[in-house]
Write a protein that holds these residues in place. Structure first.
Motif, PDB file in Angstrom:
ATOM      1  N   LYS A 245       0.840  -1.194   0.000  1.00 14.46           N
ATOM      2  CA  LYS A 245       0.000   0.000   0.000  1.00 14.46           C
ATOM      3  C   LYS A 245       0.880   1.250   0.000  1.00 14.46           C
ATOM      4  CE  LYS A 245      -3.792  -2.346   2.374  1.00 14.46           C
ATOM      5  NZ  LYS A 245      -4.699  -2.380   3.548  1.00 14.46           N
ATOM      6  N   PRO A 246       0.384   2.332  -0.575  1.00 15.92           N
ATOM      7  CA  PRO A 246       1.239   3.524  -0.783  1.00 15.92           C
ATOM      8  C   PRO A 246       1.377   4.414   0.449  1.00 15.92           C
ATOM      9  CG  PRO A 246      -0.930   3.908  -1.717  1.00 15.92           C
ATOM     10  CD  PRO A 246      -0.952   2.498  -1.194  1.00 15.92           C
ATOM     11  N   PHE A 247       1.756   3.830   1.585  1.00 13.51           N
ATOM     12  CA  PHE A 247       1.947   4.642   2.787  1.00 13.51           C
ATOM     13  C   PHE A 247       3.289   5.377   2.769  1.00 13.51           C
ATOM     14  CE2 PHE A 247      -0.980   1.387   4.768  1.00 13.51           C
ATOM     15  CZ  PHE A 247      -2.028   2.263   4.970  1.00 13.51           C
ATOM     16  N   LEU A 248       4.328   4.713   2.272  1.00  8.90           N
ATOM     17  CA  LEU A 248       5.692   5.209   2.413  1.00  8.90           C
ATOM     18  C   LEU A 248       6.233   5.731   1.086  1.00  8.90           C
ATOM     19  CD1 LEU A 248       7.180   2.282   4.554  1.00  8.90           C
ATOM     20  CD2 LEU A 248       5.963   4.324   5.347  1.00  8.90           C
ATOM     21  N   ASN A 249       6.996   6.828   1.169  1.00 11.38           N
ATOM     22  CA  ASN A 249       7.697   7.300  -0.017  1.00 11.38           C
ATOM     23  C   ASN A 249       9.020   6.551  -0.160  1.00 11.38           C
ATOM     24  OD1 ASN A 249       9.675   8.575   1.652  1.00 11.38           O
ATOM     25  ND2 ASN A 249       8.405  10.411   1.806  1.00 11.38           N
ATOM     26  N   SER A 250       9.767   6.854  -1.193  1.00  9.64           N
ATOM     27  CA  SER A 250      10.981   6.088  -1.487  1.00  9.64           C
ATOM     28  C   SER A 250      12.021   6.214  -0.379  1.00  9.64           C
ATOM     29  CB  SER A 250      11.577   6.538  -2.821  1.00  9.64           C
ATOM     30  OG  SER A 250      11.874   7.932  -2.796  1.00  9.64           O
ATOM     31  N   ILE A 251      12.136   7.384   0.220  1.00 12.05           N
ATOM     32  CA  ILE A 251      13.111   7.586   1.309  1.00 12.05           C
ATOM     33  C   ILE A 251      12.695   6.789   2.543  1.00 12.05           C
ATOM     34  CG2 ILE A 251      14.112   9.297   2.871  1.00 12.05           C
ATOM     35  CD1 ILE A 251      13.833  11.346   0.617  1.00 12.05           C
ATOM     36  N   GLN A 252      11.406   6.823   2.859  1.00 16.29           N
ATOM     37  CA  GLN A 252      10.898   6.079   4.017  1.00 16.29           C
ATOM     38  C   GLN A 252      11.034   4.574   3.813  1.00 16.29           C
ATOM     39  OE1 GLN A 252       7.011   7.799   3.923  1.00 16.29           O
ATOM     40  NE2 GLN A 252       7.572   9.554   5.199  1.00 16.29           N
ATOM     41  N   LYS A 253      10.871   4.110   2.585  1.00 20.63           N
ATOM     42  CA  LYS A 253      11.024   2.683   2.297  1.00 20.63           C
ATOM     43  C   LYS A 253      12.461   2.213   2.541  1.00 20.63           C
ATOM     44  CE  LYS A 253       7.231   1.973  -0.967  1.00 20.63           C
ATOM     45  NZ  LYS A 253       6.855   1.667  -2.375  1.00 20.63           N
ATOM     46  N   LYS A 254      13.416   3.077   2.292  1.00 18.34           N
ATOM     47  CA  LYS A 254      14.817   2.725   2.567  1.00 18.34           C
ATOM     48  C   LYS A 254      15.028   2.516   4.061  1.00 18.34           C
ATOM     49  CE  LYS A 254      16.925   4.928  -1.474  1.00 18.34           C
ATOM     50  NZ  LYS A 254      17.838   5.983  -1.968  1.00 18.34           N
ATOM     51  N   GLN A 255      14.367   3.332   4.880  1.00 24.18           N
ATOM     52  CA  GLN A 255      14.444   3.135   6.327  1.00 24.18           C
ATOM     53  C   GLN A 255      13.775   1.815   6.717  1.00 24.18           C
ATOM     54  OE1 GLN A 255      16.108   5.150   8.332  1.00 24.18           O
ATOM     55  NE2 GLN A 255      16.540   6.679   6.749  1.00 24.18           N
ATOM     56  N   PHE A 256      12.670   1.495   6.053  1.00 28.18           N
ATOM     57  CA  PHE A 256      11.890   0.307   6.369  1.00 28.18           C
ATOM     58  C   PHE A 256      12.660  -0.983   6.046  1.00 28.18           C
ATOM     59  CE2 PHE A 256       8.037  -2.475   5.636  1.00 28.18           C
ATOM     60  CZ  PHE A 256       7.634  -2.479   6.962  1.00 28.18           C
ATOM     61  N   ARG A 257      13.655  -0.907   5.182  1.00 27.43           N
ATOM     62  CA  ARG A 257      14.480  -2.071   4.870  1.00 27.43           C
ATOM     63  C   ARG A 257      15.104  -2.670   6.131  1.00 27.43           C
ATOM     64  NH1 ARG A 257      17.800  -2.829   0.096  1.00 27.43           N
ATOM     65  NH2 ARG A 257      19.522  -2.760   1.584  1.00 27.43           N
ATOM     66  N   ARG A 258      15.564  -1.806   7.037  1.00 27.21           N
ATOM     67  CA  ARG A 258      16.209  -2.333   8.241  1.00 27.21           C
ATOM     68  C   ARG A 258      15.192  -3.061   9.122  1.00 27.21           C
ATOM     69  NH1 ARG A 258      17.334  -1.829  13.500  1.00 27.21           N
ATOM     70  NH2 ARG A 258      19.452  -2.337  14.160  1.00 27.21           N
ATOM     71  N   PHE A 259      13.975  -2.539   9.217  1.00 24.41           N
ATOM     72  CA  PHE A 259      12.909  -3.217   9.951  1.00 24.41           C
ATOM     73  C   PHE A 259      12.759  -4.644   9.413  1.00 24.41           C
ATOM     74  CE2 PHE A 259       8.752  -2.099  12.218  1.00 24.41           C
ATOM     75  CZ  PHE A 259       8.359  -3.429  12.374  1.00 24.41           C
ATOM     76  N   ILE A 260      12.671  -4.764   8.098  1.00 24.08           N
ATOM     77  CA  ILE A 260      12.491  -6.074   7.464  1.00 24.08           C
ATOM     78  C   ILE A 260      13.653  -6.997   7.791  1.00 24.08           C
ATOM     79  CG2 ILE A 260      12.376  -7.270   5.237  1.00 24.08           C
ATOM     80  CD1 ILE A 260      10.944  -4.731   4.161  1.00 24.08           C
TER      81      ILE A 260
END
Length: 334
Positions: A245-260
């Motif tokens: 879903k389109p919650f995160l922009n490209s910069i935020q998705k890079k941060q989310f990589r570490r969560f994963i």
């Protein structure tokens, strides 16, 4: 101290389930607040012990306490209970507690003062410590600089570097009015709630240095396959929500990589043999998200094999250096 601020009702929302052993301490800490303009909703999730009798007694003595029951059509769990509390509360400020948490007696007073000094604030954060066997510890669970912005806190949540606990924040109601706890999530609901709030633009906050809330330390952590299943299923739902879903922009998705990656290394890969199908579902989500290059997906597979064969516990094989190299290749700590 009586309330010196006008129209500053604080709503305290407490979900509970079989908390008869601890809820009296929690409610006592609410009752002892020096700030007196509050209402407290205790929402029961079908307790089978003496919890409801205790709540009803407290409500009969002090009308500021209100007992609610989760409606049968709502999903079982603290998520629905908190939403029911939000829906029934009237305060312009809201704080969430668990039924075994403890408030310092100055907690509400000191936080409301900050709103009184700066009406533009959307939320006030303070620090939380542990409470165990009658001892209040003086070391904060999550301590971050007091000048962090809401955007910086969002990045921390996206990396699963949690900057506060559920009780650490006093929210202005209008800040959370369009957000609710996701009742489909069996875990990670607090993280999701905070991310959804912090995705709003131009939020203003302040962080106090004081410790004013206490989280009850529990050393009886579950490590059963059933518990792992719940964590893996929650991870699947959570990742699907934020990867499709389109919650995160490209910069935020890079941060989310570490969560994963953190959840892959600590929770998902260690369960790969018992929960093979569930782990594969998560891997498909991650692959389809295109957050990781083909090379990085290969590095993840190598790390998965290390955990599968328990090689990280072996000495003399160079696995520690390999693991470090793999994390560097994945930009894990960036």
């Amino acid at each position: 101290m009586t309330n010196i601020y006008k129209n500053s009702l604080v709503s305290i929302i407490i979900p509970c389930y079989n908390n008869a052993n601890h809820i009296i301490e929690t409610l006592t800490s609410v009752l002892n607040q020096t700030y007196t303009d509050w209402e407290c909703f205790i929402i029961d999730d079908d307790s089978t012990d003496n919890t409801v009798k205790i709540i009803e007694k407290w409500c009969s003595i002090n009308p500021k306490f209100s007992y609610l029951k989760r409606p049968g059509f709502r999903e079982k769990g603290a998520n629905a209970c908190r939403n029911v509390g939000i829906e029934n509360s009237q305060g312009i400020y809201v704080i969430f507690l668990d039924a075994d948490d403890i408030l310092n007696k100055y907690c509400l007073e000191n936080r409301v003062k900050e709103f009184d000094k700066n009406h533009d604030l959307d939320f006030v954060i303070a620090n939380t410590s542990f409470y165990s066997d009658g001892v209040f510890l003086d070391k904060a669970i999550c301590r971050y600089p007091e000048n962090y912005t809401a955007e910086q806190y969002l990045n921390l949540f996206l990396r699963y570097e949690l900057p506060w606990t559920i009780m650490s924040v006093l929210w202005k109601r209008e800040t959370i009015v369009n957000v609710s706890f996701d009742e489909s999530l069996p875990r990670l609901q607090d993280v999701d709630f905070h991310i959804q709030i912090l995705l709003q633009n131009n939020l203003k906050c302040i962080r106090l240095s004081a410790i004013d809330t206490y989280y009850r330390s529990n050393t009886n952590g579950k490590t059963t396959i059933e518990h792992n299943q719940i964590v893996i299923n929650a991870s699947n739902l959570f990742f699907e929500k934020y990867l499709t879903k389109p919650f995160l922009n490209s910069i935020q998705k890079k941060q989310f990589r570490r969560f994963i990656m953190l959840f892959l290394f600590k929770h998902i890969y260690p369960s790969q043999q018992e929960l093979k199908v569930e782990v594969q579902q998560i891997e498909v989500l991650i692959k389809n998200s295109k957050l990781f290059t083909i090379k990085e997906l290969l590095l993840l597979k190598i790390y998965k094999l290390i955990i599968k064969y328990n090689l990280q516990t072996k000495t003399g094989l160079g696995v520690h250096k390999l693991s470090k190299a793999l994390k560097n290749g994945l930009n894990y700590d960036r």
